[in-house]
Design a protein around this motif. Structure first.
Motif, PDB file in Angstrom:
ATOM      1  N   GLU A   1     110.966  52.942   5.606  1.00 23.08           N
ATOM      2  CA  GLU A   1     111.149  51.867   4.627  1.00 23.08           C
ATOM      3  C   GLU A   1     112.299  52.173   3.672  1.00 23.08           C
ATOM      4  O   GLU A   1     112.986  51.253   3.209  1.00 23.08           O
ATOM      5  CB  GLU A   1     109.858  51.659   3.830  1.00 23.08           C
ATOM      6  CG  GLU A   1     108.763  50.956   4.605  1.00 23.08           C
ATOM      7  CD  GLU A   1     107.549  50.687   3.751  1.00 23.08           C
ATOM      8  OE1 GLU A   1     107.404  51.352   2.694  1.00 23.08           O
ATOM      9  OE2 GLU A   1     106.739  49.831   4.120  1.00 23.08           O
ATOM     10  N   ALA A   2     112.496  53.454   3.375  1.00 25.80           N
ATOM     11  CA  ALA A   2     113.558  53.839   2.455  1.00 25.80           C
ATOM     12  C   ALA A   2     114.937  53.771   3.109  1.00 25.80           C
ATOM     13  O   ALA A   2     115.925  53.445   2.441  1.00 25.80           O
ATOM     14  CB  ALA A   2     113.299  55.251   1.927  1.00 25.80           C
ATOM     15  N   LEU A   3     115.010  54.055   4.406  1.00 27.87           N
ATOM     16  CA  LEU A   3     116.302  54.137   5.091  1.00 27.87           C
ATOM     17  C   LEU A   3     116.736  52.829   5.743  1.00 27.87           C
ATOM     18  O   LEU A   3     117.926  52.548   5.838  1.00 27.87           O
ATOM     19  CB  LEU A   3     116.254  55.246   6.156  1.00 27.87           C
ATOM     20  CG  LEU A   3     116.074  56.679   5.644  1.00 27.87           C
ATOM     21  CD1 LEU A   3     116.032  57.649   6.813  1.00 27.87           C
ATOM     22  CD2 LEU A   3     117.181  57.066   4.683  1.00 27.87           C
ATOM     23  N   VAL A   4     115.777  52.048   6.188  1.00 31.08           N
ATOM     24  CA  VAL A   4     116.111  50.795   6.883  1.00 31.08           C
ATOM     25  C   VAL A   4     116.308  49.683   5.854  1.00 31.08           C
ATOM     26  O   VAL A   4     115.463  49.504   4.969  1.00 31.08           O
ATOM     27  CB  VAL A   4     114.991  50.400   7.867  1.00 31.08           C
ATOM     28  CG1 VAL A   4     115.284  49.051   8.504  1.00 31.08           C
ATOM     29  CG2 VAL A   4     114.838  51.472   8.934  1.00 31.08           C
ATOM     30  N   PRO A   5     117.393  48.927   5.948  1.00 30.39           N
ATOM     31  CA  PRO A   5     117.600  47.791   5.030  1.00 30.39           C
ATOM     32  C   PRO A   5     116.427  46.819   5.077  1.00 30.39           C
ATOM     33  O   PRO A   5     115.841  46.589   6.131  1.00 30.39           O
ATOM     34  CB  PRO A   5     118.881  47.138   5.563  1.00 30.39           C
ATOM     35  CG  PRO A   5     119.605  48.247   6.265  1.00 30.39           C
ATOM     36  CD  PRO A   5     118.536  49.111   6.862  1.00 30.39           C
ATOM     37  N   ARG A   6     116.091  46.255   3.927  1.00 36.20           N
ATOM     38  CA  ARG A   6     114.916  45.383   3.830  1.00 36.20           C
ATOM     39  C   ARG A   6     114.983  44.207   4.797  1.00 36.20           C
ATOM     40  O   ARG A   6     113.980  43.839   5.412  1.00 36.20           O
ATOM     41  CB  ARG A   6     114.797  44.850   2.400  1.00 36.20           C
ATOM     42  CG  ARG A   6     114.441  45.922   1.376  1.00 36.20           C
ATOM     43  CD  ARG A   6     114.384  45.312  -0.011  1.00 36.20           C
ATOM     44  NE  ARG A   6     114.133  46.340  -1.019  1.00 36.20           N
ATOM     45  CZ  ARG A   6     114.114  46.100  -2.319  1.00 36.20           C
ATOM     46  NH1 ARG A   6     114.337  44.867  -2.752  1.00 36.20           N
ATOM     47  NH2 ARG A   6     113.881  47.075  -3.177  1.00 36.20           N
TER      48      ARG A   6
ATOM     49  N   ASP B   1     121.798  49.916  15.466  1.00 36.39           N
ATOM     50  CA  ASP B   1     121.116  50.937  16.274  1.00 36.39           C
ATOM     51  C   ASP B   1     120.252  51.887  15.452  1.00 36.39           C
ATOM     52  O   ASP B   1     119.098  52.154  15.801  1.00 36.39           O
ATOM     53  CB  ASP B   1     122.156  51.750  17.055  1.00 36.39           C
ATOM     54  CG  ASP B   1     122.873  50.911  18.088  1.00 36.39           C
ATOM     55  OD1 ASP B   1     122.507  49.739  18.243  1.00 36.39           O
ATOM     56  OD2 ASP B   1     123.800  51.415  18.734  1.00 36.39           O
ATOM     57  N   ASP B   2     120.819  52.437  14.381  1.00 36.50           N
ATOM     58  CA  ASP B   2     120.105  53.447  13.598  1.00 36.50           C
ATOM     59  C   ASP B   2     118.800  52.887  13.024  1.00 36.50           C
ATOM     60  O   ASP B   2     117.760  53.549  13.065  1.00 36.50           O
ATOM     61  CB  ASP B   2     120.990  53.971  12.466  1.00 36.50           C
ATOM     62  CG  ASP B   2     122.275  54.595  12.988  1.00 36.50           C
ATOM     63  OD1 ASP B   2     122.329  54.898  14.200  1.00 36.50           O
ATOM     64  OD2 ASP B   2     123.210  54.791  12.204  1.00 36.50           O
TER      65      ASP B   2
ATOM     66  N   LEU C   1     112.773  52.244  13.365  1.00 32.49           N
ATOM     67  CA  LEU C   1     111.624  51.353  13.527  1.00 32.49           C
ATOM     68  C   LEU C   1     110.848  51.684  14.799  1.00 32.49           C
ATOM     69  O   LEU C   1     109.614  51.673  14.812  1.00 32.49           O
ATOM     70  CB  LEU C   1     112.103  49.901  13.560  1.00 32.49           C
ATOM     71  CG  LEU C   1     112.583  49.316  12.227  1.00 32.49           C
ATOM     72  CD1 LEU C   1     113.248  47.966  12.444  1.00 32.49           C
ATOM     73  CD2 LEU C   1     111.426  49.185  11.250  1.00 32.49           C
ATOM     74  N   THR C   2     111.565  51.997  15.871  1.00 32.41           N
ATOM     75  CA  THR C   2     110.903  52.341  17.139  1.00 32.41           C
ATOM     76  C   THR C   2     110.128  53.652  17.027  1.00 32.41           C
ATOM     77  O   THR C   2     109.132  53.848  17.739  1.00 32.41           O
ATOM     78  CB  THR C   2     111.951  52.445  18.261  1.00 32.41           C
ATOM     79  OG1 THR C   2     112.683  51.220  18.340  1.00 32.41           O
ATOM     80  CG2 THR C   2     111.295  52.699  19.608  1.00 32.41           C
TER      81      THR C   2
ATOM     82  N   ILE D   1     116.451  43.909   7.712  1.00 30.97           N
ATOM     83  CA  ILE D   1     116.174  44.325   9.090  1.00 30.97           C
ATOM     84  C   ILE D   1     114.715  44.730   9.240  1.00 30.97           C
ATOM     85  O   ILE D   1     114.066  44.412  10.244  1.00 30.97           O
ATOM     86  CB  ILE D   1     117.104  45.486   9.486  1.00 30.97           C
ATOM     87  CG1 ILE D   1     118.566  45.016   9.470  1.00 30.97           C
ATOM     88  CG2 ILE D   1     116.750  46.015  10.876  1.00 30.97           C
ATOM     89  CD1 ILE D   1     119.564  46.108   9.736  1.00 30.97           C
ATOM     90  N   TYR D   2     114.192  45.425   8.241  1.00 27.41           N
ATOM     91  CA  TYR D   2     112.790  45.872   8.285  1.00 27.41           C
ATOM     92  C   TYR D   2     111.847  44.680   8.395  1.00 27.41           C
ATOM     93  O   TYR D   2     110.937  44.658   9.236  1.00 27.41           O
ATOM     94  CB  TYR D   2     112.480  46.687   7.033  1.00 27.41           C
ATOM     95  CG  TYR D   2     111.103  47.306   7.032  1.00 27.41           C
ATOM     96  CD1 TYR D   2     110.886  48.561   7.614  1.00 27.41           C
ATOM     97  CD2 TYR D   2     110.019  46.655   6.455  1.00 27.41           C
ATOM     98  CE1 TYR D   2     109.619  49.136   7.621  1.00 27.41           C
ATOM     99  CE2 TYR D   2     108.754  47.216   6.460  1.00 27.41           C
ATOM    100  CZ  TYR D   2     108.561  48.453   7.033  1.00 27.41           C
ATOM    101  OH  TYR D   2     107.311  49.017   7.047  1.00 27.41           O
ATOM    102  N   ARG D   3     112.058  43.671   7.560  1.00 31.41           N
ATOM    103  CA  ARG D   3     111.196  42.494   7.572  1.00 31.41           C
ATOM    104  C   ARG D   3     111.360  41.681   8.860  1.00 31.41           C
ATOM    105  O   ARG D   3     110.413  41.028   9.309  1.00 31.41           O
ATOM    106  CB  ARG D   3     111.503  41.616   6.359  1.00 31.41           C
ATOM    107  CG  ARG D   3     111.087  42.252   5.038  1.00 31.41           C
ATOM    108  CD  ARG D   3     111.589  41.451   3.866  1.00 31.41           C
ATOM    109  NE  ARG D   3     111.240  42.082   2.591  1.00 31.41           N
ATOM    110  CZ  ARG D   3     111.678  41.652   1.407  1.00 31.41           C
ATOM    111  NH1 ARG D   3     112.479  40.591   1.346  1.00 31.41           N
ATOM    112  NH2 ARG D   3     111.308  42.276   0.298  1.00 31.41           N
ATOM    113  N   LYS D   4     112.538  41.713   9.427  1.00 34.59           N
ATOM    114  CA  LYS D   4     112.809  40.932  10.630  1.00 34.59           C
ATOM    115  C   LYS D   4     112.086  41.495  11.853  1.00 34.59           C
ATOM    116  O   LYS D   4     111.592  40.728  12.700  1.00 34.59           O
ATOM    117  CB  LYS D   4     114.315  40.900  10.888  1.00 34.59           C
ATOM    118  CG  LYS D   4     114.719  40.069  12.092  1.00 34.59           C
ATOM    119  CD  LYS D   4     116.227  40.041  12.262  1.00 34.59           C
ATOM    120  CE  LYS D   4     116.635  39.201  13.470  1.00 34.59           C
ATOM    121  NZ  LYS D   4     118.118  39.171  13.646  1.00 34.59           N
ATOM    122  N   TYR D   5     111.994  42.837  11.945  1.00 38.97           N
ATOM    123  CA  TYR D   5     111.482  43.448  13.174  1.00 38.97           C
ATOM    124  C   TYR D   5     110.114  44.115  13.037  1.00 38.97           C
ATOM    125  O   TYR D   5     109.503  44.444  14.055  1.00 38.97           O
ATOM    126  CB  TYR D   5     112.473  44.503  13.680  1.00 38.97           C
ATOM    127  CG  TYR D   5     113.779  43.922  14.155  1.00 38.97           C
ATOM    128  CD1 TYR D   5     113.867  43.241  15.365  1.00 38.97           C
ATOM    129  CD2 TYR D   5     114.932  44.046  13.394  1.00 38.97           C
ATOM    130  CE1 TYR D   5     115.067  42.701  15.809  1.00 38.97           C
ATOM    131  CE2 TYR D   5     116.148  43.516  13.827  1.00 38.97           C
ATOM    132  CZ  TYR D   5     116.204  42.845  15.028  1.00 38.97           C
ATOM    133  OH  TYR D   5     117.401  42.317  15.455  1.00 38.97           O
TER     134      TYR D   5
END
Length: 232
Positions: free
Chosen positions: A148-153, A183-184, A189-190, A155-159
């Motif tokens: 949650e800290a590293l992934v932009p909000r 990719d990162d 997320l994966t 993109i996080y909410r989308k996937y």
């Protein structure tokens, strides 16, 4: 009988007080976690900005020295470093995947520029695969708080709601092939899913060459095209 009822009421009152005390404590913990994530995001943004500025400074220096307009001269300089040149480049590529100090698109274009099309592609591929494997393992080790800290909000909410779906594996493979996918963020997320590490390795090894080749060669030849347009 009345004594038992009073004791029961007293316990209920104590239970309510405990709950009232726990609620502010839980809210404080949530607030603290949110602040930590915001701090991490800001640090990453600052690191990215500093890395971009440093990249621009190095690029201007190389341009002024005539190395960007003369690939033979640039590759001749890199050859002087021997095996150290490829090792340093692969190391930078690994770090760039785990911690975005330098924009990934720049390093992908720099590989063929420094080492030629084939060696540049191989060094890019090795660095990105190793960095991606490390990033996946880091995400799996530290879990949701780090992701949650590293992934932009956005993109996080989308996937995030798609991770447990049956189609996520296929979607992940397609996104890894595309050169413009985040990719990162998708790798982090994966790492939250139940995908085995071995399966992730095979997906990465087989899908990455296409995206890396497209991205690096388009940027490289696009740069050459710009140089010809401006007569440099």
């Amino acid at each position: 009988m009345n004594h038992i009822i009073r004791r029961g009421n007293h316990k209920m009152q104590l239970g309510r007080r405990v709950k009232l005390k726990r609620q502010p404590l839980d809210m404080y913990k949530v607030t603290l976690r949110t602040r930590r994530r915001q701090i991490v995001r800001r640090l990453i943004q600052i690191i990215g900005i500093v890395g971009l500025i440093a990249t621009l400074i190095v690029g201007l220096y190389l341009w002024h020295a005539g190395l960007l307009t003369d690939q033979a001269l640039l590759r001749g300089m890199i050859k002087r470093f021997g095996i150290l040149g490829p090792i340093v480049f692969i190391g930078i590529q690994i770090i760039q995947v785990v911690l975005p100090i330098i924009p990934g698109g720049i390093t992908l274009a720099v590989g063929p520029l420094l080492f030629g099309p084939w060696l540049g592609f191989i060094y890019n591929y090795v660095g990105i695969v190793i960095g991606s494997l490390l990033l996946f393992q880091i995400g799996r080790t530290f879990g949701i708080p780090l992701v949650e800290a590293l992934v932009p909000r956005k993109i996080y909410r989308k996937y995030i709601d798609k991770l447990n779906g049956k189609r996520w594996v296929n979607l992940f493979i397609i996104m890894m092939v595309l050169p413009i996918a985040p990719d990162d963020a998708l790798i982090l997320l994966t790492s939250l899913t139940k995908m085995p590490f071995k399966q992730f390795c095979w997906i990465l090894v087989l899908s990455k060459p296409i995206g890396i080749a497209c991205y690096s060669f388009v940027l490289l030849y696009g740069f050459d095209w710009l140089l010809k347009i401006f007569g440099m």
